[in-house]
Design a protein around this motif. Structure first.
Motif, PDB file in Angstrom:
ATOM      1  N   CYS A 135      -5.593  25.185   5.865  1.00 55.20           N
ATOM      2  CA  CYS A 135      -4.140  24.989   5.930  1.00 55.20           C
ATOM      3  C   CYS A 135      -3.525  25.762   7.091  1.00 55.20           C
ATOM      4  O   CYS A 135      -2.624  25.256   7.770  1.00 55.20           O
ATOM      5  CB  CYS A 135      -3.500  25.428   4.615  1.00 55.20           C
ATOM      6  SG  CYS A 135      -3.979  24.428   3.191  1.00 55.20           S
ATOM      7  N   SER A 156       7.545  26.098   6.680  1.00 53.97           N
ATOM      8  CA  SER A 156       6.122  26.047   6.339  1.00 53.97           C
ATOM      9  C   SER A 156       5.617  27.286   5.612  1.00 53.97           C
ATOM     10  O   SER A 156       4.565  27.246   4.971  1.00 53.97           O
ATOM     11  CB  SER A 156       5.288  25.837   7.609  1.00 53.97           C
ATOM     12  OG  SER A 156       5.653  24.649   8.270  1.00 53.97           O
ATOM     13  N   ALA A 159       4.841  26.775   1.974  1.00 54.47           N
ATOM     14  CA  ALA A 159       3.663  25.919   1.789  1.00 54.47           C
ATOM     15  C   ALA A 159       2.378  26.715   1.969  1.00 54.47           C
ATOM     16  O   ALA A 159       1.430  26.576   1.184  1.00 54.47           O
ATOM     17  CB  ALA A 159       3.718  24.744   2.765  1.00 54.47           C
ATOM     18  N   SER A 174      -2.611  18.795  -0.470  1.00 55.64           N
ATOM     19  CA  SER A 174      -1.180  18.518  -0.586  1.00 55.64           C
ATOM     20  C   SER A 174      -0.386  19.309   0.447  1.00 55.64           C
ATOM     21  O   SER A 174       0.608  18.810   0.995  1.00 55.64           O
ATOM     22  CB  SER A 174      -0.691  18.857  -1.997  1.00 55.64           C
ATOM     23  OG  SER A 174      -0.754  20.251  -2.254  1.00 55.64           O
ATOM     24  N   VAL A 175      -0.812  20.534   0.758  1.00 54.47           N
ATOM     25  CA  VAL A 175      -0.139  21.346   1.769  1.00 54.47           C
ATOM     26  C   VAL A 175      -0.289  20.718   3.153  1.00 54.47           C
ATOM     27  O   VAL A 175       0.659  20.705   3.950  1.00 54.47           O
ATOM     28  CB  VAL A 175      -0.676  22.788   1.753  1.00 54.47           C
ATOM     29  CG1 VAL A 175      -0.199  23.566   2.974  1.00 54.47           C
ATOM     30  CG2 VAL A 175      -0.227  23.499   0.484  1.00 54.47           C
ATOM     31  N   GLU A 178       2.154  17.989   3.357  1.00 49.99           N
ATOM     32  CA  GLU A 178       3.516  18.529   3.435  1.00 49.99           C
ATOM     33  C   GLU A 178       3.808  19.075   4.828  1.00 49.99           C
ATOM     34  O   GLU A 178       4.914  18.879   5.358  1.00 49.99           O
ATOM     35  CB  GLU A 178       3.693  19.649   2.406  1.00 49.99           C
ATOM     36  CG  GLU A 178       5.091  20.251   2.430  1.00 49.99           C
ATOM     37  CD  GLU A 178       5.220  21.495   1.579  1.00 49.99           C
ATOM     38  OE1 GLU A 178       6.262  22.173   1.688  1.00 49.99           O
ATOM     39  OE2 GLU A 178       4.296  21.803   0.820  1.00 49.99           O
ATOM     40  N   LEU A 179       2.840  19.730   5.440  1.00 55.67           N
ATOM     41  CA  LEU A 179       3.044  20.270   6.787  1.00 55.67           C
ATOM     42  C   LEU A 179       3.326  19.151   7.782  1.00 55.67           C
ATOM     43  O   LEU A 179       4.150  19.308   8.689  1.00 55.67           O
ATOM     44  CB  LEU A 179       1.810  21.069   7.217  1.00 55.67           C
ATOM     45  CG  LEU A 179       1.583  22.401   6.503  1.00 55.67           C
ATOM     46  CD1 LEU A 179       0.263  23.031   6.951  1.00 55.67           C
ATOM     47  CD2 LEU A 179       2.735  23.362   6.774  1.00 55.67           C
ATOM     48  N   SER A 215      -0.987  17.240  -5.808  1.00 51.92           N
ATOM     49  CA  SER A 215      -0.949  18.562  -6.437  1.00 51.92           C
ATOM     50  C   SER A 215      -1.314  18.493  -7.915  1.00 51.92           C
ATOM     51  O   SER A 215      -1.770  19.481  -8.495  1.00 51.92           O
ATOM     52  CB  SER A 215       0.435  19.197  -6.264  1.00 51.92           C
ATOM     53  OG  SER A 215       1.416  18.488  -6.996  1.00 51.92           O
ATOM     54  N   PHE A 226       4.371  23.547  -6.598  1.00 51.97           N
ATOM     55  CA  PHE A 226       4.618  22.785  -5.369  1.00 51.97           C
ATOM     56  C   PHE A 226       6.108  22.532  -5.190  1.00 51.97           C
ATOM     57  O   PHE A 226       6.645  22.662  -4.084  1.00 51.97           O
ATOM     58  CB  PHE A 226       3.852  21.464  -5.408  1.00 51.97           C
ATOM     59  CG  PHE A 226       4.026  20.628  -4.169  1.00 51.97           C
ATOM     60  CD1 PHE A 226       3.236  20.850  -3.054  1.00 51.97           C
ATOM     61  CD2 PHE A 226       4.983  19.624  -4.117  1.00 51.97           C
ATOM     62  CE1 PHE A 226       3.407  20.088  -1.900  1.00 51.97           C
ATOM     63  CE2 PHE A 226       5.160  18.861  -2.975  1.00 51.97           C
ATOM     64  CZ  PHE A 226       4.368  19.098  -1.867  1.00 51.97           C
ATOM     65  N   ASN A 229       7.804  25.577  -4.040  1.00 56.45           N
ATOM     66  CA  ASN A 229       7.599  25.780  -2.601  1.00 56.45           C
ATOM     67  C   ASN A 229       8.598  24.962  -1.788  1.00 56.45           C
ATOM     68  O   ASN A 229       9.111  25.432  -0.771  1.00 56.45           O
ATOM     69  CB  ASN A 229       6.135  25.441  -2.268  1.00 56.45           C
ATOM     70  CG  ASN A 229       5.970  24.489  -1.120  1.00 56.45           C
ATOM     71  OD1 ASN A 229       6.318  24.786   0.006  1.00 56.45           O
ATOM     72  ND2 ASN A 229       5.425  23.325  -1.406  1.00 56.45           N
ATOM     73  N   ILE A 230       8.926  23.752  -2.234  1.00 55.46           N
ATOM     74  CA  ILE A 230       9.918  22.918  -1.553  1.00 55.46           C
ATOM     75  C   ILE A 230      11.296  23.564  -1.641  1.00 55.46           C
ATOM     76  O   ILE A 230      12.040  23.630  -0.646  1.00 55.46           O
ATOM     77  CB  ILE A 230       9.951  21.499  -2.147  1.00 55.46           C
ATOM     78  CG1 ILE A 230       8.601  20.794  -1.948  1.00 55.46           C
ATOM     79  CG2 ILE A 230      11.076  20.684  -1.521  1.00 55.46           C
ATOM     80  CD1 ILE A 230       8.246  20.531  -0.511  1.00 55.46           C
TER      81      ILE A 230
END
Length: 452
Positions: A135, A156, A159, A174-175, A178-179, A215, A226, A229-230
């Protein structure tokens, strides 16, 4: 009050979320057997010394080869011994109940320090910390090409923190997605109608939705973490926005962003090419999962293969399981009622009965009468399983009973095969958004839409 709302509040909220994620972090554990943790020591280690350490640390009714009662046939008992050694016969395995895990940890440390032997608790770490490194590498690649690097970095951080606190393959995948979604969105920073456009952009939504769905494959409360984190990323972006606005009040010159968010081509040809970073990250996780790599992992025991439960396979006879125990218990109980001149199947059929002949006197003379002594059914198996719960006794069959009836066993470096297949499917699903973007790229080329 205004400063608190714009600066202190979002910073405090982000800090609380990060702290909560850290306190609720998951430690990678190579869980092979439900309800039990394995302790492995070199096969040549003194058995009495190992057992002394385990008893001193209150490891409970642990399962050891030397404590097995050989009450059934020799072939069955001989096959059971495979459970107590790794594939290369280099390590002896003890099965300790999870309720006595702290004692097992203390015993392992004592064995290492006093006997100077390798004492491996669990297998060799089914979920390597290398997932976090993957990641970080994906983040570094996107950060290098980002137009608004501070914005991308701020969004980020949660994440990456999520990946660090949950070092699992699915969580890392999933990270990565998302990145990439954050990389696409950072181009819209502070442009007119950027929030509305980003919330409706199909590419950003697809990558974020796929990241959230994957996730779930990490299990537990990972989907909730998750989402945290958002939320944390939004808090940091709000803080960044207010900081920029405050700095602009003292600036002599302010650049004006002429193009609105709608006029920005989020998924340009260049950006599509950069999906390879997310795809390569997920592909690396997929290869690590298939090879069982423990690079930069939390455990020891290089290259060890342990007996582990896997999906039931009726053709797999390498290891005896609970069904074999029921068959042995049935054969032992019905042996006195069997004819020596007749052959019987090794595995009883459902509903099979054992009968005993009685002779009774009737008005018509002495007649024979068949009495059903026992039947091979659910009630018999329940009674046989109950015999394993005798206190201060730890037969290997007790381990099988905890797993359930229908399972097979094979040598493995990590968790169960079922879990690996599920995560592998999740990682393959994680590659789909990148493939989708690549197809869009090819379609754009054919139509001559080369957009930078």
């Amino acid at each position: 009050m205004e400063r608190f709302k714009k600066f202190a509040a979002p910073a405090l909220a982000a800090l609380v979320i990060l702290l909560a994620m850290f306190l609720l972090k998951s430690v990678p554990a190579s869980k092979l057997w439900k309800g039990y943790t394995t302790l492995s020591v070199p096969a040549g280690a003194n058995k009495d010394s190992i057992n002394a350490f385990l008893k001193d640390q209150n490891c409970g009714d642990y399962i050891a080869l030397e404590y097995q009662d050989k009450k059934f046939s020799g072939e069955y008992e001989a096959a059971k011994q495979k459970y107590f050694f790794d594939k290369d016969q280099a390590f002896r395995i003890y099965y300790i109940p999870d309720s006595n895990l702290k004692g097992a940890q203390k015993a392992a440390r004592e064995i290492q320090s006093q006997l100077h032997l390798d004492a491996i608790l669990g297998s060799r770490a089914a979920f390597p910390y290398f997932t976090t490194i993957v990641c970080v590498l994906v983040f570094a690649a996107f950060l290098f090409f980002a137009e608004n690097r501070f914005v991308f970095a701020a969004a980020s951080i949660p994440a990456l923190f999520f990946a660090f606190c949950n070092p699992f393959y699915a969580a890392a995948a999933s990270v990565c997605l998302e990145l990439y979604a954050l990389f696409l969105a950072q181009k819209l920073w502070r442009r007119k109608e950027s929030v509305q456009y980003a919330s409706k952009n199909p590419f950003i939504i697809v990558f974020l939705a796929a990241a959230f769905l994957i996730s779930f494959a990490a299990g537990g409360a990972r989907p909730f973490y998750f989402l945290l984190n958002i939320v944390c990323a939004l808090c940091l972006l709000f803080l960044r926005l207010n900081m920029e606005i405050r700095l602009e009040k003292t600036a002599r010159f302010l650049p004006v962003l002429i193009r609105s968010a709608k006029r920005m081509n989020v998924l340009s040809v260049k950006n599509v090419r950069k999906t390879s970073y997310a795809a390569l990250g997920v592909f690396a996780l997929f290869i690590l999962l298939l090879t069982g790599s423990d690079f930069v992992s939390s455990g020891g025991g290089k290259g060890l293969f342990f007996p582990a439960p896997t999906e039931y396979n009726e053709l797999q006879y390498d290891f005896p399981t609970m069904n074999d125990y029921y068959a042995q218990a049935w054969n032992a109980k019905t042996a006195p009622y069997r004819s020596l001149n007749q052959e019987y199947p090794a595995v009883p059929k459902e509903g099979e009965t054992a009968r005993m002949t009685h002779y009774v006197k009737t008005p018509n003379g002495i007649q024979s009468k068949q009495e059903v002594v026992c039947a091979y059914d659910k009630a018999f198996r329940k009674e046989a399983a109950a015999q394993l719960d005798i206190p201060k006794r730890a037969p290997l069959e007790k381990l099988w009973k905890t797993q359930g009836r229908n399972f097979s066993v094979k040598y493995s470096t990590g968790g169960s095969e079922n879990a690996s297949l599920g995560v592998a499917a999740a990682l393959l699903f994680a590659m789909l958004p990148s493939l989708f973007a690549a197809l869009y790229y090819i379609f754009a080329i054919k139509r001559g839409k080369y957009v930078s």
